[in-house]
Design a protein around this motif. Structure first.
Motif, PDB file in Angstrom:
ATOM      1  N   LYS A 794       0.854  -1.186   0.000  1.00  0.00           N
ATOM      2  CA  LYS A 794       0.000   0.000   0.000  1.00  0.00           C
ATOM      3  C   LYS A 794       0.889   1.234   0.000  1.00  0.00           C
ATOM      4  N   LEU A 795       0.789   2.024  -1.083  1.00  0.00           N
ATOM      5  CA  LEU A 795       1.642   3.197  -1.237  1.00  0.00           C
ATOM      6  C   LEU A 795       0.796   4.462  -1.182  1.00  0.00           C
ATOM      7  N   TYR A 796       1.244   5.426  -0.376  1.00  0.00           N
ATOM      8  CA  TYR A 796       0.567   6.711  -0.236  1.00  0.00           C
ATOM      9  C   TYR A 796       1.431   7.818  -0.830  1.00  0.00           C
ATOM     10  N   ASP A 797       0.801   8.720  -1.552  1.00  0.00           N
ATOM     11  CA  ASP A 797       1.489   9.980  -1.830  1.00  0.00           C
ATOM     12  C   ASP A 797       1.554  10.748  -0.511  1.00  0.00           C
ATOM     13  N   PHE A 798       2.578  11.577  -0.331  1.00  0.00           N
ATOM     14  CA  PHE A 798       2.797  12.177   0.982  1.00  0.00           C
ATOM     15  C   PHE A 798       1.571  12.918   1.500  1.00  0.00           C
ATOM     16  N   HIS A 799       0.909  13.692   0.638  1.00  0.00           N
ATOM     17  CA  HIS A 799      -0.220  14.479   1.137  1.00  0.00           C
ATOM     18  C   HIS A 799      -1.374  13.589   1.579  1.00  0.00           C
ATOM     19  N   GLU A 800      -1.506  12.405   0.942  1.00  0.00           N
ATOM     20  CA  GLU A 800      -2.539  11.467   1.378  1.00  0.00           C
ATOM     21  C   GLU A 800      -2.222  10.923   2.774  1.00  0.00           C
ATOM     22  N   PHE A 801      -0.959  10.533   2.984  1.00  0.00           N
ATOM     23  CA  PHE A 801      -0.569  10.017   4.293  1.00  0.00           C
ATOM     24  C   PHE A 801      -0.653  11.120   5.346  1.00  0.00           C
ATOM     25  N   THR A 830      -5.895  11.915  -9.872  1.00  0.00           N
ATOM     26  CA  THR A 830      -6.267  10.895  -8.900  1.00  0.00           C
ATOM     27  C   THR A 830      -7.373  11.359  -7.963  1.00  0.00           C
ATOM     28  N   ALA A 831      -7.850  12.582  -8.168  1.00  0.00           N
ATOM     29  CA  ALA A 831      -8.951  13.138  -7.377  1.00  0.00           C
ATOM     30  C   ALA A 831      -8.655  13.111  -5.889  1.00  0.00           C
ATOM     31  N   THR A 832      -7.383  13.362  -5.520  1.00  0.00           N
ATOM     32  CA  THR A 832      -7.015  13.449  -4.102  1.00  0.00           C
ATOM     33  C   THR A 832      -6.789  14.892  -3.680  1.00  0.00           C
ATOM     34  N   ASP A 833      -7.264  15.822  -4.500  1.00  0.00           N
ATOM     35  CA  ASP A 833      -7.053  17.233  -4.208  1.00  0.00           C
ATOM     36  C   ASP A 833      -7.795  17.684  -2.952  1.00  0.00           C
ATOM     37  N   ALA A 834      -8.917  17.042  -2.647  1.00  0.00           N
ATOM     38  CA  ALA A 834      -9.650  17.428  -1.432  1.00  0.00           C
ATOM     39  C   ALA A 834      -8.804  17.175  -0.191  1.00  0.00           C
ATOM     40  N   LYS A 835      -8.068  16.073  -0.170  1.00  0.00           N
ATOM     41  CA  LYS A 835      -7.192  15.787   0.967  1.00  0.00           C
ATOM     42  C   LYS A 835      -6.072  16.819   1.066  1.00  0.00           C
ATOM     43  N   VAL A 839      -5.258  19.454   4.196  1.00  0.00           N
ATOM     44  CA  VAL A 839      -3.964  19.562   4.867  1.00  0.00           C
ATOM     45  C   VAL A 839      -3.511  21.012   4.929  1.00  0.00           C
ATOM     46  N   ILE A 840      -3.586  21.710   3.806  1.00  0.00           N
ATOM     47  CA  ILE A 840      -3.111  23.097   3.816  1.00  0.00           C
ATOM     48  C   ILE A 840      -4.034  23.992   4.628  1.00  0.00           C
ATOM     49  N   GLU A 841      -5.327  23.712   4.629  1.00  0.00           N
ATOM     50  CA  GLU A 841      -6.259  24.518   5.429  1.00  0.00           C
ATOM     51  C   GLU A 841      -6.034  24.313   6.921  1.00  0.00           C
ATOM     52  N   ALA A 842      -5.460  23.147   7.293  1.00  0.00           N
ATOM     53  CA  ALA A 842      -5.121  22.913   8.697  1.00  0.00           C
ATOM     54  C   ALA A 842      -3.881  23.700   9.107  1.00  0.00           C
ATOM     55  N   CYS A 843      -3.119  24.169   8.103  1.00  0.00           N
ATOM     56  CA  CYS A 843      -1.856  24.865   8.373  1.00  0.00           C
ATOM     57  C   CYS A 843      -1.922  26.362   8.133  1.00  0.00           C
ATOM     58  N   ALA A 844      -2.805  26.817   7.284  1.00  0.00           N
ATOM     59  CA  ALA A 844      -2.832  28.232   6.891  1.00  0.00           C
ATOM     60  C   ALA A 844      -4.232  28.796   7.014  1.00  0.00           C
ATOM     61  N   GLU A 845      -4.326  30.005   7.558  1.00  0.00           N
ATOM     62  CA  GLU A 845      -5.624  30.654   7.708  1.00  0.00           C
ATOM     63  C   GLU A 845      -6.159  31.151   6.368  1.00  0.00           C
ATOM     64  N   GLN A 846      -5.261  31.475   5.456  1.00  0.00           N
ATOM     65  CA  GLN A 846      -5.682  31.968   4.136  1.00  0.00           C
ATOM     66  C   GLN A 846      -4.935  31.205   3.058  1.00  0.00           C
ATOM     67  N   SER A 909       7.487  21.792  -0.945  1.00  0.00           N
ATOM     68  CA  SER A 909       6.546  20.714  -0.655  1.00  0.00           C
ATOM     69  C   SER A 909       5.617  21.118   0.485  1.00  0.00           C
ATOM     70  N   ILE A 910       4.402  20.610   0.457  1.00  0.00           N
ATOM     71  CA  ILE A 910       3.458  20.812   1.554  1.00  0.00           C
ATOM     72  C   ILE A 910       4.061  20.336   2.874  1.00  0.00           C
ATOM     73  N   ALA A 911       5.038  19.432   2.805  1.00  0.00           N
ATOM     74  CA  ALA A 911       5.689  18.920   4.017  1.00  0.00           C
ATOM     75  C   ALA A 911       6.356  20.040   4.794  1.00  0.00           C
ATOM     76  N   TYR A 912       6.951  21.018   4.097  1.00  0.00           N
ATOM     77  CA  TYR A 912       7.614  22.125   4.788  1.00  0.00           C
ATOM     78  C   TYR A 912       6.615  22.910   5.639  1.00  0.00           C
ATOM     79  N   LEU A 913       5.454  23.204   5.063  1.00  0.00           N
ATOM     80  CA  LEU A 913       4.443  23.966   5.791  1.00  0.00           C
ATOM     81  C   LEU A 913       3.932  23.168   6.983  1.00  0.00           C
ATOM     82  N   LEU A 914       3.688  21.898   6.775  1.00  0.00           N
ATOM     83  CA  LEU A 914       3.195  21.048   7.851  1.00  0.00           C
ATOM     84  C   LEU A 914       4.228  20.947   8.982  1.00  0.00           C
ATOM     85  N   GLU A 915       5.489  20.851   8.616  1.00  0.00           N
ATOM     86  CA  GLU A 915       6.549  20.764   9.631  1.00  0.00           C
ATOM     87  C   GLU A 915       6.640  22.074  10.419  1.00  0.00           C
ATOM     88  N   GLU A 916       6.564  23.181   9.711  1.00  0.00           N
ATOM     89  CA  GLU A 916       6.667  24.486  10.373  1.00  0.00           C
ATOM     90  C   GLU A 916       5.521  24.704  11.343  1.00  0.00           C
TER      91      GLU A 916
END
Length: 926
Positions: A794-801, A830-835, A839-846, A909-916
């Motif tokens: 089972k392989l996840y793209d990072f934003h999915e995981f 892959t229609a994973t844009d909602a996920k 993720v970004i809405e959990a990290c940024a107000e705008q 990468s979205i990973a940078y924002l999530l880490e910050e």
């Protein structure tokens, strides 16, 4: 040189005058079954350019056909003379305060307009099935309608004003009093005659009643004669005659429409009936209720989609005489919606149905119903024999005659041998579409089609007094039959209108009015078989708005058109031409291969597959050997690439980024990342997961010196969330093969993917017969490996995981400032844009997501090799980024490089924002 082309060269920039054989051929195709190769394609970006073009064409005795998106189905957007392509200079949208009015240029798509109106709870009235691809110019010029708009909300009924340029170059703005006053003086004779025509028409009781009767149902056959009985002011008459005139009377450079409310509450029901008669009896009753849409599907139409997931099993056991209605009810409130549902069900009471009717308010269920309905047309195109075309005809009958007319039409199709044909339509308006396949390569088949159309005209006109064209426009297809439908008196009135507006027959001649009784059988489009993967293409053009190379070189539709033609020439033994050489760059080099076209294509064609196939065929021995060496020595490739980046930064420190970019033909970018490095194995505790950092993140390091690399950031996040990441053995020498696959080296790429799979199987083995989850950090690579990976993994793209597993474990502090989001093509497909958005809405107000940007056009290495593709694909990003937006995120390293270079803002990468945002000490600000 051609004197006309010389004149256009003085008028327009060089890039706007298209004369090469390949692109003239490509633009000679619209969504209809006609083709004409224009003498020249002129891209017009302003009213001044349109005016100059009209004067030049008249001076050189050439005719002009205006074209917006080319999704027209009746041949109204093709010509062998001057094709005036409406450019992005006309893609403007101005929403009035309150959003009850919207002023639009002809070059913007209806879908984009509705997206801008959506926050206001409004939309435009016309809702054609092609709304995401067709443009406002075509919607108005064809008086397009659709499934819900009926006759009450089309362009004619919602028109509030327009700017229109006549054939003589005069501009009239009906919303500008000074412009109207000047026009009344300069064109007094035209307006006087229009007023006289209208007065005489209204005074002729029989003719006036005939016109009113014709527009009680949908009707786009001929000119909008209802303007003569609906209005007295000749300015109003003129503007409404422009609606549905298909570019034969003038050029609409701006249109103002009254918007309509978009009801927030909706419910749909798919109801099966034992017979067409029962279904149409229900339609007559439903027409008295507050229903928004009623779509009729006959049994062959249902059969074409009966295996779609989610549909009730009963559909497959329906009798041959069965039919269905797809009913939609809308309302501003839940209470009103419930009342309307009950009223619709009451209307169906007592009518024989296969099962008890029931409405659903579940958005997923309703969406599935409508996708199935919209899939009927392409379902025929998808299974047709190679070399044939799919034709969709469009007629309307009085609603009370709909049942008998549908049965007659079914019988007519069977009698002429169109047994595969299906019928569906907008039943509330008596509007039926019938779809069938046709071979135009055989004269006997052309003759069969001619006999069929003659019989269709007799059925529609003589038996039921209906419309030969309900919403698709007259075009070349029905121009010879206008007089049959309207009669000589009304048609002579149309001829007089054309003469008044266009005395030199400059604008789109042969469309709407054509005295050649065989015109509909000429210029028929060949559809030769070329490649299995694209032979199903119906050349509708739905793919074009999402394609990053559209309007730079070729769109997916145009690539297929071009390759069909080149293949046909090669099969006939013709000598190579300049078009073949041009196709190498226009067709192959500048294709991003992103597959976005497949997301909009009615039959799911990924033209990138054709590109990769043809690139592979064109590879020489040297390229093959390089590919083999790369596949077998990827560790060396990684090391050499990092060395090259270090050398590039050393050179840029001396010469500067701009000069180095020019020296390298755009390969060196502004904001080029530092050289990357491989992450170290983690030795701590936690829940085991396997992390395979994609090669782009290993080769291209951080944006700035001293910043952590992407793999290091991902590792830090996993550990912070309580995971124990493990890296596959020898990971820094592994690659999924995406880069080679894009170049057409399929076998070499698959060998590389197989090596990755082997390493992942070993790394993910939990020793107990199971496997740990696997994470990759580049969306394009993740999507590739998800297709090729051993099914046990089972392989996840990072934003999915991150969405599924990291968000529940991390404490986040949201950033206040705007953060730009780019959703790359792999995530969209892959229609994973909602996920990703969550993720970004959990990290940024705008969060800022610039409109009009789909694929960034970087396409792996395309952004380095043909940087103009990246720049073109991102040309609309700038206006969507506010000045205080100082960073962006995405999920593909190469996309981020292109976005950084083009916008001047660092994308990571979205990973940078999530880490910050998950650091215990709080947030950092840019």
């Amino acid at each position: 040189m051609n004197p006309l082309i010389q004149a256009l060269g003085r008028l327009l920039p060089e890039r706007q005058v298209i004369t090469d054989d390949l692109r003239r051929l490509a633009y000679g195709t619209d969504a209809s079954f006609y083709r004409m190769t224009p003498e020249v394609v002129a891209v017009v970006e302003s009213e001044d350019e349109v005016q100059g073009l009209l004067h030049a064409a008249l001076a050189h005795q050439r005719t002009v056909t205006f074209r917006a998106a080319g999704t027209s189905l009746s041949g109204q957007a093709v010509t062998d003379s001057v094709l005036a392509l409406i450019g992005e200079g006309f893609a403007n949208c101005e929403i009035a305060p309150g959003a009850e009015l919207v002023r639009l240029g002809p070059g913007i798509t209806g879908g984009e307009v509705n997206a801008r109106l959506a926050p206001h709870g409004r939309k435009i009235g016309p809702d054609p099935a092609s709304i995401n691809a067709c443009k406002i110019g075509g919607i108005a010029a064809n008086n397009a309608s659709g499934m819900c708009c009926g006759t009450a909300q089309n362009s004619y009924r919602t028109l509030a004003g327009m700017r229109v340029m006549l054939a003589d170059g005069t501009l009239l703005d009906t919303e500008d009093a000074a412009s109207v006053a000047a026009f009344r003086k300069s064109h007094a004779s035209l307006l006087d005659e229009l007023a006289q025509l209208a007065s005489a028409t209204r005074a002729d009781g029989k003719l006036a009643e005939r016109i009113r009767h014709k527009y009680k149902i949908k009707n786009t056959t001929g000119y909008s004669l209802n303007a003569l009985v609906d209005f007295e002011d000749p300015i109003d008459i003129l503007s409404h005659l422009m609606i549905g005139s298909e570019g034969t009377l003038g050029f609409i450079s701006r249109i103002t429409l009254n918007t309509v409310a978009e009801a927030p509450n909706k419910a749909s029901a798919l109801v099966f009936f034992p017979t067409i008669e029962a279904a149409c009896q229900a339609v007559i009753r439903l027409k008295q209720e507050s229903v928004s849409a009623v779509e009729l599907l006959d049994r062959p139409a249902l059969r074409s989609v009966e295996n779609k997931p989610g549909l009730p099993a009963a559909i497959r056991s329906l009798d041959n005489d069965a039919a269905a209605l797809l009913i939609e009810v809308r309302a501003d409130s839940v209470a009103v919606l419930e009342r309307r549902i009950n009223a619709a069900l009451a209307a169906l009471s007592g009518i024989d149905t296969v099962h008890l009717p029931a409405f659903s308010t579940d958005p997923a269920t309703c969406d599935m119903y409508w996708k199935v309905r919209k899939g009927t047309f392409p379902s025929v195109g998808a299974v047709r024999r190679a070399g044939t075309t799919v034709i969709i005809e469009d007629v309307a009958f009085p609603v009370e005659s709909l049942a008998a007319a549908t049965v007659d039409l079914q019988a007519l199709m069977r009698r002429h041998g169109y047994s595969e044909g299906i019928i569906f339509g907008h039943a509330l308006e008596g509007n039926l579409h019938f779809v069938f396949t046709q071979d135009f390569s055989d004269q006997a088949e052309v003759d069969r089609y001619a006999r069929f159309m003659d019989d269709v005209c007799e059925l529609v006109v003589d038996k039921y007094d209906g419309s030969l064209k309900a919403e698709h426009g007259t075009g070349r297809n029905m121009a010879p039959f206008v007089e049959k439908e309207w009669g000589k008196q009304a048609t002579d009135l149309m001829r007089r209108i054309k003469q008044l507006f266009d005395p030199n027959n400059l604008l789109n001649p042969g469309v709407i009015l054509n005295d050649d009784a065989q015109a509909h059988l000429k210029h028929l489009k060949p559809m030769p078989a070329a490649e299995d993967i694209v032979d199903r293409c119906i050349e509708c053009g739905f793919c074009e708005p999402v394609c990053p190379s559209h309007r730079l070189t070729l769109s997916p539709r145009q690539r297929i058109v071009s390759w069909r033609n080149l293949s046909q020439r090669a099969a006939a033994g013709e000598r190579a031409t300049e078009a073949e050489a041009d196709f190498a760059y226009l067709g192959l080099d500048t294709c991003a291969g992103c597959g976005m076209c497949s997301t909009a294509c009615p039959v799911g064609i990924d033209t990138g597959e054709l590109t990769r196939l043809l690139r592979g065929r064109g590879l020489g021995n040297t390229s093959r050997k390089v590919g083999e060496w790369t596949s077998n020595h990827f560790g060396s490739v990684t090391a050499l690439s990092r060395l090259g980046l270090r050398a590039g930064h050393a050179a840029s420190s001396i010469a500067g980024n701009a000069l180095l970019g020019r020296i390298t033909d755009g390969m060196w970018k502004r904001g080029m990342p530092q050289a990357g490095r491989a992450p170290s194995q983690y030795r701590g505790a936690g829940d085991p997961v396997v992390y395979f950092p994609a090669c782009a993140g290993r080769i291209f390091g951080a944006n700035t010196t001293g910043e952590a690399t992407q793999p290091e950031v991902v590792m830090e996040l996993l550990v912070r969330a309580g995971y124990a990441p493990r890296l596959p053995e020898g990971f820094d020498s592994l690659c999924c093969g995406q880069a080679l696959a894009s170049k057409g080296m399929a076998q070499e790429a698959d060998d590389m993917a197989a090596a990755v799979t082997k390493a992942l199987l070993k790394a993910a083995d939990d020793g107990q017969g199971g496997y740990y989850p696997i994470i990759m950090d580049a969306s394009a690579c993740s999507v590739r490996m998800q297709k090729l990976l051993d099914p046990r993994l089972k392989l996840y793209d990072f934003h999915e995981f991150a969405h599924d597993a990291l968000l529940p474990r991390l404490r986040l502090t949201r950033k206040p400032g705007p953060v730009a989001l780019h959703i790359n093509c792999s995530v969209r497909r892959t229609a994973t844009d909602a996920k990703l958005r969550r993720v970004i809405e959990a990290c940024a107000e705008q969060v800022v997501e610039p409109a009009g940007v789909t694929c960034c056009g970087f396409g792996g290495d395309r952004g380095f090799v043909v940087p103009e593709l990246n720049a073109h694909a991102l040309r609309k990003v700038h206006e969507g980024l506010p000045s205080n937006c100082c960073e962006g995120v995405s999920t593909n390293r190469t996309c981020e490089i292109g976005l950084t270079a083009e916008t001047g803002r660092p994308y990571r990468s979205i990973a940078y924002l999530l880490e910050e945002c998950s650091r215990e000490e709080g947030t950092m600000h840019c």
